[in-house]
Design a protein around this motif. Structure first.
Motif, PDB file in Angstrom:
ATOM      1  N   ALA A  86      20.064  39.652 138.704  1.00  8.75           N
ATOM      2  CA  ALA A  86      20.936  39.420 139.472  1.00  8.75           C
ATOM      3  C   ALA A  86      20.815  38.796 140.487  1.00  8.75           C
ATOM      4  N   ALA A  87      19.754  38.957 141.118  1.00 12.17           N
ATOM      5  CA  ALA A  87      19.184  38.301 142.532  1.00 12.17           C
ATOM      6  C   ALA A  87      18.639  36.759 142.499  1.00 12.17           C
ATOM      7  N   GLY A  88      18.692  36.682 141.275  1.00 13.51           N
ATOM      8  CA  GLY A  88      18.448  34.863 140.962  1.00 13.51           C
ATOM      9  C   GLY A  88      16.432  34.907 141.317  1.00 13.51           C
ATOM     10  N   ALA A  89      15.539  36.066 141.090  1.00 11.94           N
ATOM     11  CA  ALA A  89      14.215  36.269 141.776  1.00 11.94           C
ATOM     12  C   ALA A  89      13.945  35.956 140.453  1.00 11.94           C
ATOM     13  N   GLU A  90      12.022  35.521 141.012  1.00 15.59           N
ATOM     14  CA  GLU A  90      11.697  34.464 139.445  1.00 15.59           C
ATOM     15  C   GLU A  90      10.483  35.486 139.750  1.00 15.59           C
ATOM     16  N   SER A  91       9.899  35.300 138.156  1.00 14.08           N
ATOM     17  CA  SER A  91       9.027  36.304 137.969  1.00 14.08           C
ATOM     18  C   SER A  91       8.104  36.282 138.715  1.00 14.08           C
ATOM     19  N   ALA A  92       7.249  34.952 139.546  1.00 15.35           N
ATOM     20  CA  ALA A  92       6.268  35.610 140.519  1.00 15.35           C
ATOM     21  C   ALA A  92       6.797  36.194 141.778  1.00 15.35           C
ATOM     22  N   THR A  93       8.199  36.345 141.666  1.00 11.67           N
ATOM     23  CA  THR A  93       8.219  37.303 143.445  1.00 11.67           C
ATOM     24  C   THR A  93       8.306  38.544 143.004  1.00 11.67           C
ATOM     25  N   ARG A  94       8.093  38.887 141.758  1.00 11.66           N
ATOM     26  CA  ARG A  94       8.603  40.536 141.241  1.00 11.66           C
ATOM     27  C   ARG A  94       8.279  41.115 142.388  1.00 11.66           C
ATOM     28  N   SER A  95       8.953  42.619 142.450  1.00 14.04           N
ATOM     29  CA  SER A  95       8.213  43.315 143.913  1.00 14.04           C
ATOM     30  C   SER A  95       7.092  44.511 143.360  1.00 14.04           C
ATOM     31  N   THR A  96       6.444  45.242 144.160  1.00  7.07           N
ATOM     32  CA  THR A  96       5.131  45.625 143.661  1.00  7.07           C
ATOM     33  C   THR A  96       6.066  47.118 142.763  1.00  7.07           C
ATOM     34  N   ARG A  97       6.882  47.840 143.415  1.00  8.17           N
ATOM     35  CA  ARG A  97       7.092  48.608 142.716  1.00  8.17           C
ATOM     36  C   ARG A  97       7.374  47.713 141.170  1.00  8.17           C
ATOM     37  N   GLU A  98       8.209  46.835 140.892  1.00 15.49           N
ATOM     38  CA  GLU A  98       8.459  46.305 139.490  1.00 15.49           C
ATOM     39  C   GLU A  98       6.930  46.247 138.688  1.00 15.49           C
ATOM     40  N   GLN A  99       5.979  45.605 139.402  1.00 16.94           N
ATOM     41  CA  GLN A  99       4.728  45.125 138.741  1.00 16.94           C
ATOM     42  C   GLN A  99       3.707  46.949 138.225  1.00 16.94           C
ATOM     43  N   ASP A 100       3.965  47.783 139.429  1.00 18.41           N
ATOM     44  CA  ASP A 100       3.946  48.913 139.210  1.00 18.41           C
ATOM     45  C   ASP A 100       4.067  49.799 137.904  1.00 18.41           C
ATOM     46  N   LEU A 101       5.433  49.487 137.514  1.00 17.09           N
ATOM     47  CA  LEU A 101       6.187  49.713 136.852  1.00 17.09           C
ATOM     48  C   LEU A 101       5.611  49.281 134.901  1.00 17.09           C
ATOM     49  N   ALA A 102       5.489  48.171 135.383  1.00 16.47           N
ATOM     50  CA  ALA A 102       5.173  46.727 134.079  1.00 16.47           C
ATOM     51  C   ALA A 102       3.623  47.739 133.691  1.00 16.47           C
ATOM     52  N   TYR A 103       2.835  47.405 134.677  1.00 14.88           N
ATOM     53  CA  TYR A 103       1.732  47.899 134.337  1.00 14.88           C
ATOM     54  C   TYR A 103       1.319  49.425 133.716  1.00 14.88           C
ATOM     55  N   THR A 104       1.961  50.312 134.600  1.00 17.32           N
ATOM     56  CA  THR A 104       2.214  51.434 133.874  1.00 17.32           C
ATOM     57  C   THR A 104       2.958  51.701 132.844  1.00 17.32           C
TER      58      THR A 104
END
Length: 83
Positions: free
Chosen positions: A25-43
């Motif tokens: 919704a904020a228009g963020a690209e996948s390259a700028t994913r938040s650290t929490r989002e990256q952590d959740l994806a990894y987990t």
């Protein structure tokens, strides 16, 4: 392979989807994913034995559907259905 508890898996899926929806919704690209989002994806990937978050979400949803018990089959106090 060890499988995560359905409640833990549900929480991971829900939080990941909420973060990606907010980022989308904020228009963020996948390259700028938040650290929490990256952590959740990894987990999610580690928890489901996959290497891609899309595959992890698909596997998690399949496992959650298999773990759900219809209300008519519930017995005893304190039983819950994961939806």
């Amino acid at each position: 392979m060890l499988m995560p508890h359905p409640a833990v898996l549900r929480r991971l899926v829900d939080e990941y989807q909420a973060l990606t929806k907010t980022a989308g919704a904020a228009g963020a690209e996948s390259a700028t994913r938040s650290t929490r989002e990256q952590d959740l994806a990894y987990t999610l990937c580690v928890s489901t034995g996959t290497r891609d978050v899309v595959d992890a979400l698909e596997t998690a949803r399949r496992w959650l559907a298999a773990a759900a018990v219809p209300p008519e089959q519930q017995t005893g106090p304190g039983t819950h259905v994961l939806v």
